[in-house]
Design a protein around this motif. Structure first.
Motif, short mmCIF file in Angstrom:
data_model
loop_
_atom_site.label_atom_id
_atom_site.label_comp_id
_atom_site.label_asym_id
_atom_site.label_seq_id
_atom_site.Cartn_x
_atom_site.Cartn_y
_atom_site.Cartn_z
N LEU A 200 8.55 -0.79 2.74
CA LEU A 200 9.62 -0.96 3.71
C LEU A 200 10.90 -1.25 2.97
CD1 LEU A 200 7.69 -3.18 6.28
CD2 LEU A 200 7.94 -0.70 6.27
N LEU A 201 11.82 -0.30 2.99
CA LEU A 201 13.10 -0.47 2.29
C LEU A 201 14.06 -1.19 3.21
CD1 LEU A 201 13.43 3.09 0.72
CD2 LEU A 201 12.40 1.06 -0.26
N GLY A 202 14.66 -2.27 2.73
CA GLY A 202 15.61 -3.00 3.54
C GLY A 202 15.87 -4.37 2.97
N ASP A 203 16.63 -5.19 3.71
CA ASP A 203 16.97 -6.53 3.25
C ASP A 203 15.90 -7.52 3.67
OD1 ASP A 203 17.33 -6.72 5.92
OD2 ASP A 203 19.51 -6.96 5.87
N GLU A 204 16.18 -8.78 3.43
CA GLU A 204 15.20 -9.83 3.69
C GLU A 204 14.97 -10.06 5.17
OE1 GLU A 204 16.52 -13.27 1.67
OE2 GLU A 204 16.22 -12.46 -0.34
N LYS A 205 15.82 -9.49 6.04
CA LYS A 205 15.65 -9.70 7.48
C LYS A 205 14.60 -8.78 8.08
CE LYS A 205 20.42 -11.26 8.14
NZ LYS A 205 21.69 -11.01 8.88
N SER A 206 14.13 -7.83 7.29
CA SER A 206 13.12 -6.91 7.81
C SER A 206 11.84 -7.68 8.12
CB SER A 206 12.82 -5.81 6.79
OG SER A 206 13.99 -5.07 6.53
N VAL A 207 11.18 -7.28 9.17
CA VAL A 207 9.98 -7.97 9.63
C VAL A 207 8.81 -6.98 9.62
CG1 VAL A 207 8.91 -9.21 11.54
CG2 VAL A 207 11.34 -9.50 11.07
N MET A 208 7.70 -7.39 9.04
CA MET A 208 6.49 -6.59 9.06
C MET A 208 5.60 -7.10 10.18
SD MET A 208 5.58 -6.04 5.04
CE MET A 208 5.63 -7.79 4.68
N SER A 209 5.43 -6.32 11.22
CA SER A 209 4.67 -6.74 12.39
C SER A 209 3.18 -6.54 12.14
CB SER A 209 5.11 -5.93 13.61
OG SER A 209 4.29 -6.22 14.71
N GLN A 210 2.41 -7.56 12.50
CA GLN A 210 0.95 -7.45 12.39
C GLN A 210 0.40 -6.42 13.36
OE1 GLN A 210 -0.97 -8.84 10.14
NE2 GLN A 210 -2.79 -7.83 10.97
N HIS A 211 1.09 -6.26 14.51
CA HIS A 211 0.65 -5.27 15.47
C HIS A 211 0.81 -3.86 14.89
CE1 HIS A 211 0.18 -8.17 18.76
NE2 HIS A 211 1.30 -8.73 18.34
N ASN A 212 1.90 -3.62 14.17
CA ASN A 212 2.08 -2.30 13.55
C ASN A 212 1.00 -2.04 12.52
OD1 ASN A 212 4.33 -1.92 15.13
ND2 ASN A 212 5.78 -2.56 13.53
N THR A 213 0.65 -3.05 11.74
CA THR A 213 -0.41 -2.88 10.74
C THR A 213 -1.73 -2.55 11.42
OG1 THR A 213 0.70 -4.44 9.26
CG2 THR A 213 -1.63 -4.01 8.86
N THR A 214 -2.04 -3.25 12.50
CA THR A 214 -3.27 -2.98 13.23
C THR A 214 -3.29 -1.57 13.78
OG1 THR A 214 -3.41 -5.32 13.84
CG2 THR A 214 -4.74 -3.78 15.11
N ASN A 215 -2.14 -1.10 14.28
CA ASN A 215 -2.07 0.25 14.82
C ASN A 215 -2.23 1.30 13.73
OD1 ASN A 215 -1.72 -0.57 17.49
ND2 ASN A 215 0.48 -0.77 17.23
N MET A 216 -1.72 1.03 12.54
CA MET A 216 -1.88 1.97 11.43
C MET A 216 -3.36 2.09 11.04
SD MET A 216 1.11 3.18 10.76
CE MET A 216 1.44 3.01 12.52
N VAL A 217 -4.04 0.96 10.98
CA VAL A 217 -5.47 0.99 10.66
C VAL A 217 -6.24 1.70 11.75
CG1 VAL A 217 -7.50 -0.46 10.25
CG2 VAL A 217 -5.29 -1.12 9.28
N LYS A 218 -5.87 1.48 12.99
CA LYS A 218 -6.54 2.15 14.11
C LYS A 218 -6.33 3.65 14.02
CE LYS A 218 -6.62 2.34 19.17
NZ LYS A 218 -6.03 1.79 20.42
N TRP A 219 -5.12 4.07 13.65
CA TRP A 219 -4.83 5.51 13.51
C TRP A 219 -5.69 6.12 12.40
CZ3 TRP A 219 -2.95 8.60 9.57
CH2 TRP A 219 -2.51 9.86 9.93
N LEU A 220 -5.84 5.43 11.29
CA LEU A 220 -6.67 5.93 10.20
C LEU A 220 -8.13 6.05 10.63
CD1 LEU A 220 -5.17 3.87 7.21
CD2 LEU A 220 -4.97 6.33 7.55
#
Length: 546
Positions: A200-220
Motif C-alpha cells: 500500500l503506497l501512501g503516507d502514515e494515515k493509510s489504514v489497512m482494513s481487516q475486512h479487506n484482508t478477509t475479503n481478499m482471502v475469501k476471493w482467493l
C-alpha cells in the motif's frame, strides 16, 4: 299375560331374550379383546424394529461426545478448561471406545447404519462449508501439526531433490491482477508456497482494513488458489518489497522467487517509478532470490473492468496522492465484498490444448527456467502442451549441440518435445526494430554533445536512470542482441501458449531506463503471455546419481 299365550311360552321367550343379550355381550368382549391384543402386538413389533436404531444413536452420541473431550484435551488448546474435578482424557477415550463396542454388540446392522448416517452428515457439512466458525478441536489439531512440522523442517538442511519454487507474488490487491495470481497458482498449487504481497503506497494515515484482508482471502479461496495474503504500507515499491522479503514466510517456508508484473506504462510514468521498479529487481537478486516478470498483451491490471480505485503498484507512473490512498483504505465494506465476489476469467484458466510452451534458454540459471514448464505440464489445462527448448549455437556444431542438450534433458527426466538450435542470433537486427529500440531510450538519454562535461555529470548524478552516450556505445552490442532475439521469438512462437525467456543479467553499470528498454524489447510483439525468468544460480534439479 298376553292373550293366547301360556306361562310356559312367556318364560321361554324371556329366556331367549336373556340368552341373546348375554351372547351379544360375550361376543363384544371377545372381539374387543382380540382387537386390543392385535393392536398391542403391532405396537410392540413396531417399537422393537426401531429400538436398535434409537439405542445406537444414543450410544453414538455418547461416543462422539467422549471422543470430542479427548481430542480437545490432546490438542492442548488453552480454551479447553473442564470444571469436573475427576475428568481424565483417557477415561473419555475409554468411554468412546466402550460405546462403539456396545453398538456392535447390541445390533451390528444398526451400528453400521448409524455410522453411515454420521459419515454422510459429516461429508455434507464438509462439502457445503457453511460460514460458521464452531471453534472445533480439528482446527486446534491442525495448528499443532503445522507448528510441529514447521519446527522440524527448520532443523533440516536444504537439498536439491526437495527444491520447491516458493513464490512471493507482488500482486497488489489480488482481485486486480487475477492473471498473475492464476499463473503462479498453476505451478505452485499442492506443490509449494505462494504469498500474494500487497504494498500500500501512501503516507502514515493509510489504514489497512481487516475486512479487506478477509475479503481478499475469501476471493482467493473462491478462485481455488492456495495462497497466503499479506499487506503492508510503504513509501515505495522497492521499500515494500524489501520488507516483504525479510518478513514473509516462516522457517523453511520462505519465498525464494519474486514474481511481478511487467510495467507496461513505463514510458509515460515518472523516471523515479522506473528506477524504483528496476531496483526492486536488483534487490531481489542481491537477496539471493529468483525473479520472474510476467507480461501480457492486454496488461495485468483489471481495475477498469471492476470500476474501482485501488493501489496500482506497477501501473501507476506518478506518485499517488494521499487522499486517494485514504479513500481506498476507508472504502465501504459492502463494496469491497461485492468486488471480492467478482471472478474474472483469465487465459490461465482455459485448456491450452496442443499449443506449445517455448523456452528460450539463453543462459544457465540453475534450471529454474526449465523447471517451471515441467510443473505447468503436470496440470490438466497444460497437459497436452508440448515444450520446445531454444538454445544458442553455431551452424557448424548445431547437431552436436542439439544432441547434447537432449541428453541432458533426458538425464534431468524432463519431457521435452524438441530442441531447436538458434544459429542466427549473432546476425544484426532489422533497421526498423533498431529504430524502435532507439526511440524507447531517447527520452531518457543525456545528450553529452550539446552539454559541457560538468553539466552532463551533474545531470547524470541527479538523474541516475538516464543513459549517457558512453553507456549506449558500451552496451550497444547487448542491446542489438536483445532486439535480434525478439525477432527470432516473434518468428518461431507465433502460435505458442506461453513463452519463457531468460531474464537479462542485471549490471551495476546499466541505467534503469536502459534495462527497462531491454525487458520491453525482449517481450514486445507477442500475443501470448511472456515470462522473463531467471534463477539465483542455485541448482533446482538433479540427475539420478545425485
Amino acid at each position: 299375560m298376553p292373550l293366547g299365550k301360556t306361562t310356559h311360552d312367556v318364560i321361554t321367550h324371556d329366556a331367549l331374550l336373556c340368552f341373546q343379550s348375554l351372547y351379544l355381550s360375550i361376543t363384544d368382549e371377545v372381539i374387543y379383546g382380540f382387537i386390543s391384543k392385535t393392536h398391542q402386538s403391532f405396537r410392540e413389533t413396531e417399537l422393537n424394529t426401531i429400538a436398535p436404531l434409537i439405542s445406537n444413536f444414543f450410544l453414538c452420541s455418547y461416543a462422539l461426545i467422549n471422543f470430542s473431550c479427548f481430542h480437545a484435551s490432546i490438542t492442548n488448546s488453552p480454551g479447553w478448561r473442564p470444571l469436573f474435578r475427576y475428568y481424565s482424557p483417557w477415561i473419555a477415550l475409554f468411554g468412546a471406545v466402550i460405546s462403539v463396542i456396545l453398538m456392535f454388540l447390541l445390533t451390528w446392522w444398526a451400528a453400521l447404519l448409524t455410522f453411515g448416517i454420521i459419515i454422510f452428515l459429516f461429508g455434507y457439512v464438509a462439502y457445503k462449508k457453511p460460514e460458521v466458525n464452531w471453534g472445533s478441536s480439528i482446527q486446534a489439531s491442525t495448528y499443532n501439526m503445522a507448528l510441529s512440522y514447521t519446527l522440524s523442517l527448520a532443523g533440516v538442511e536444504d537439498h536439491v531433490k526437495n527444491y520447491r519454487p516458493q513464490c512471493l507474488v507482488l500482486t497488489g490487491a489480488p482481485i486486480m491482477r487475477p492473471a498473475l495470481v492464476d499463473f503462479v497458482g498453476s505451478f505452485t498449487k499442492n506443490v509449494s508456497l505462494m504469498i500474494c504481497g500487497d504494498i500500500l503506497l501512501g503516507d502514515e494515515k493509510s489504514v489497512m482494513s481487516q475486512h479487506n484482508t478477509t475479503n481478499m482471502v475469501k476471493w482467493l479461496n473462491q478462485r481455488k488458489v492456495r495462497s497466503f495474503y499479506t499487506a503492508l504500507k510503504a513509501s515505495s515499491l522497492r521499500e515494500g518489497t524489501q520488507h516483504l522479503l525479510k518478513t514473509s514466510g516462516l522457517g523453511k517456508l520462505k519465498p525464494n522467487i519474486v514474481v511481478m508484473g511487467f510495467k507496461t506504462n513505463w514510458q509515460e510514468g515518472t523516471p523515479h517509478g522506473i528506477d524504483d521498479y528496476i531496483n526492486t529487481i536488483y534487490d531481489s537478486f542481491d537477496s539471493n532470490h529468483g525473479v520472474c516478470v510476467l507480461r501480457m498483451m492486454g496488461g495485468l491490471d483489471v481495475s477498469d473492468e471492476l470500476q474501482t480505485e485501488v493501489n496500482l503498484t506497477f501501473e501507476i507512473g506518478e506518485a499517488i496522492e494521499s487522499e486517494q490512498q485514504n479513500s481506498y483504505a476507508t472504502s465501504d465494506i459492502d463494496d469491497t465484498k461485492n468486488i471480492a465476489n467478482e471472478q474474472i476469467k483469465t487465459v490461465f484458466q482455459t485448456i491450452q490444448g496442443k499449443n506449445t510452451i517455448d523456452v528460450y534458454w539463453i543462459s544457465d540459471d540453475g534450471g529454474l527456467t526449465l523447471l517451471v514448464p515441467y510443473l505447468l505440464t503436470r496440470r490438466k489445462r497444460w497437459r497436452q502442451s508440448k515444450v520446445r527448448v531454444f538454445i544458442i549455437g553455431k551452424q557448424q556444431t548445431m547437431e552436436e549441440d542439439r544432441k547434447e542438450m537432449m541428453n541432458m534433458l533426458q538425464r534431468f527426466r524432463l519431457d521435452v518435445h524438441d530442441v531447436i538450435v538458434m544459429t542466427d542470433s549473432e546476425q544484426p537486427p532489422l533497421a526498423k526494430n533498431t529504430r524502435r529500440f532507439e526511440d524507447l531510450i531517447t527520452p531518457f538519454t543525456v545528450n553529452e554533445r550539446q552539454l559541457d562535461e560538468r553539466t552532463a555529470q551533474e545531470q547524470k548524478k541527479a538523474c541516475p536512470w538516464k543513459v549517457t552516450d558512453k553507456e549506449r556505445e558500451a552496451l550497444r552490442l547487448k542491446s542489438e542482441r536483445k532486439v535480434r532475439l525478439n525477432e527470432i521469438i516473434r518468428k518461431n512462437s507465433k502460435n505458442a501458449a506461453l513463452v519463457l525467456v531468460s531474464l537479462p543479467v542485471p549490471q551495476a553499470d546499466c541505467p534503469s531506463s536502459l534495462y527497462m528498454a531491454w525487458l520491453d524489447t525482449l517481450s514486445c510483439g507477442l500475443h501470448c503471455p511472456v515470462l522473463l525468468i531467471r534463477g539465483n544460480q542455485q541448482n533446482v534439479m538433479t540427475f539420478y546419481c545425485q
